[in-house]
Design an enzyme around this catalytic site. Sequence first.
Site, PDB file in Angstrom:
ATOM      1  N   TYR A   1       1.428  -7.172   2.044  1.00  0.00           N
ATOM      2  CA  TYR A   1       0.555  -6.165   1.439  1.00  0.00           C
ATOM      3  C   TYR A   1      -0.817  -6.762   1.134  1.00  0.00           C
ATOM      4  CZ  TYR A   1      -0.960  -2.483  -1.812  1.00  0.00           C
ATOM      5  OH  TYR A   1      -1.652  -1.472  -2.438  1.00  0.00           O
TER       6      TYR A   1
ATOM      7  N   SER B   1      -7.280  -2.350  -2.816  1.00  0.00           N
ATOM      8  CA  SER B   1      -6.462  -2.767  -3.953  1.00  0.00           C
ATOM      9  C   SER B   1      -7.030  -4.073  -4.486  1.00  0.00           C
ATOM     10  CB  SER B   1      -5.011  -2.985  -3.500  1.00  0.00           C
ATOM     11  OG  SER B   1      -4.235  -3.650  -4.482  1.00  0.00           O
TER      12      SER B   1
END
Length: 239
Positions: free
Chosen positions: A135, A122
């Site tokens: 995250y 990501s």
Amino acid sequence: VAQRLAAAGAAVSLIGRDAALLESRAAELDDSHGCSAGAFPADVTDPAAIAGALQRAAGLLGPVDILVNNAGFGASQPFAKMTAEHWDGMLSVNLSGVFHTTRAAIGGMLERRRGRIINVASTAGITGYAYVAAYCAAKHGVVGLTRALAREYAKTGITVNAVCPGYVDTDMTATTIETIVKKTGRSAEAARAELAAGNPQGRLVTPDEVADAVLWLAGDGAASVTGQCIAVAGGEVMP
């Protein structure tokens, strides 16, 4: 990603927790592309289950030459209120899952002296975002693991790379939009526009664009590409 690989002639093994969904997707791949496709239910946080699923996949469809670590889960929580359970959950799926699956597949690749490992990370693995510290930490870990393994296996015929998408038009982003709506009272349209505005192109990334990046890294033309983190994010980050 599975559709792109199947269209290119790969036999595709699907691994995930939802057995019914996996079976449905495998049947679609077989119908659409005439490829060999199989469903092998397993949870990426369970090392024994993942090792068993990969063993079954190899037995039915042949050696695992391309591994795409695409399992992921995102949730937000202010750091000061963050629970250990939240932290552990983010790391177990997003980082440890990559470790368990890669460890289960790497032995066969080493024996054959070839392999492609592609981790879907990501932009959160390249930069930081507020309220998603766990995250971000997990995805930074995926990027670090990618780079370390690329160096370790550079002379073995195995490449290890990461694709780092920004906000993609998927169910995961839809969940993020729902969270923004609940916490801020803004409309879903406004929340979606806010996420799209973070991309200099002013839009969400499409799943096809991510899949195309994965397909290229899986091919012969990317044989000299390893240890790279390719941002598919419209210029939001430039690693």
